[in-house]
Design a protein around this motif. Structure first.
Motif, short mmCIF file in Angstrom:
data_model
loop_
_atom_site.label_atom_id
_atom_site.label_comp_id
_atom_site.label_asym_id
_atom_site.label_seq_id
_atom_site.Cartn_x
_atom_site.Cartn_y
_atom_site.Cartn_z
N GLN A 223 -13.04 -4.85 -3.47
CA GLN A 223 -12.49 -4.79 -2.13
C GLN A 223 -12.69 -3.40 -1.51
O GLN A 223 -12.93 -3.27 -0.31
N TYR A 224 -12.61 -2.39 -2.34
CA TYR A 224 -12.74 -1.00 -1.87
C TYR A 224 -14.11 -0.74 -1.25
O TYR A 224 -14.23 0.04 -0.31
N GLN B 257 -15.80 -2.75 0.58
CA GLN B 257 -15.85 -3.32 1.93
C GLN B 257 -14.74 -2.75 2.84
O GLN B 257 -14.95 -2.60 4.04
N TYR B 258 -13.58 -2.48 2.26
CA TYR B 258 -12.43 -1.97 3.02
C TYR B 258 -12.01 -0.65 2.40
O TYR B 258 -11.44 -0.63 1.32
N ALA C 154 -4.49 -5.86 6.14
CA ALA C 154 -4.50 -6.30 7.54
C ALA C 154 -5.59 -7.34 7.80
O ALA C 154 -5.40 -8.26 8.59
N THR C 155 -6.70 -7.23 7.12
CA THR C 155 -7.83 -8.13 7.33
C THR C 155 -7.70 -9.43 6.53
O THR C 155 -8.26 -10.44 6.91
N THR D 17 -9.64 1.39 2.81
CA THR D 17 -8.22 1.67 2.55
C THR D 17 -7.50 0.37 2.22
O THR D 17 -7.90 -0.72 2.65
N CYS D 18 -6.43 0.49 1.49
CA CYS D 18 -5.59 -0.65 1.15
C CYS D 18 -5.04 -1.29 2.42
O CYS D 18 -4.99 -2.51 2.55
N GLU D 19 -4.63 -0.47 3.38
CA GLU D 19 -4.07 -0.98 4.63
C GLU D 19 -5.08 -1.85 5.37
O GLU D 19 -4.72 -2.90 5.92
N GLN D 20 -6.35 -1.44 5.39
CA GLN D 20 -7.39 -2.24 6.06
C GLN D 20 -7.58 -3.58 5.35
O GLN D 20 -7.74 -4.61 5.99
N TYR D 21 -7.56 -3.57 4.03
CA TYR D 21 -7.73 -4.81 3.28
C TYR D 21 -6.59 -5.78 3.55
O TYR D 21 -6.81 -6.96 3.84
N CYS E 298 0.83 -1.21 0.00
CA CYS E 298 0.00 0.00 0.00
C CYS E 298 0.86 1.25 0.00
O CYS E 298 0.56 2.23 0.68
#
Length: 79
Positions: free
Chosen positions: A43-44, A46-47, A55-56, A49-53, A28
């Motif tokens: 993905q965007y 649901q998440y 990490a999850t 930010t890239c960092e949230q995606y 990211c």
């Protein structure tokens, strides 16, 4: 850039031994992070930010990650 190393400089050549090459795989970073909404629209939603995606979903990243490195150049001063 070019920096003088060795005799006649303030930078001893003995400081540069047993070095390692590190390739930063910033999922990211400034380029990938800015393109996340464009390249990953599903993905965007649901998440946000890239960092949230990342990490999850760490297993998703590991499962399908690959890189093509065009070249690595090592220079050595002639003796």
């Amino acid at each position: 850039g070019y920096f003088s190393i060795g005799r006649g400089t303030n930078c001893k050549s003995s400081h540069f031994q047993n070095m390692r090459l590190v390739i930063n795989l910033a999922f990211c970073g400034s380029v990938a992070g800015n393109r996340y909404p464009i390249d990953c629209p599903t993905q965007y939603t649901q998440y946000p930010t890239c960092e949230q995606y990342v990490a999850t979903n760490p297993t998703e990243i590991e499962k399908d990650a690959y890189w093509k490195i065009k070249g690595v150049y090592v220079y050595q001063r002639a003796q």
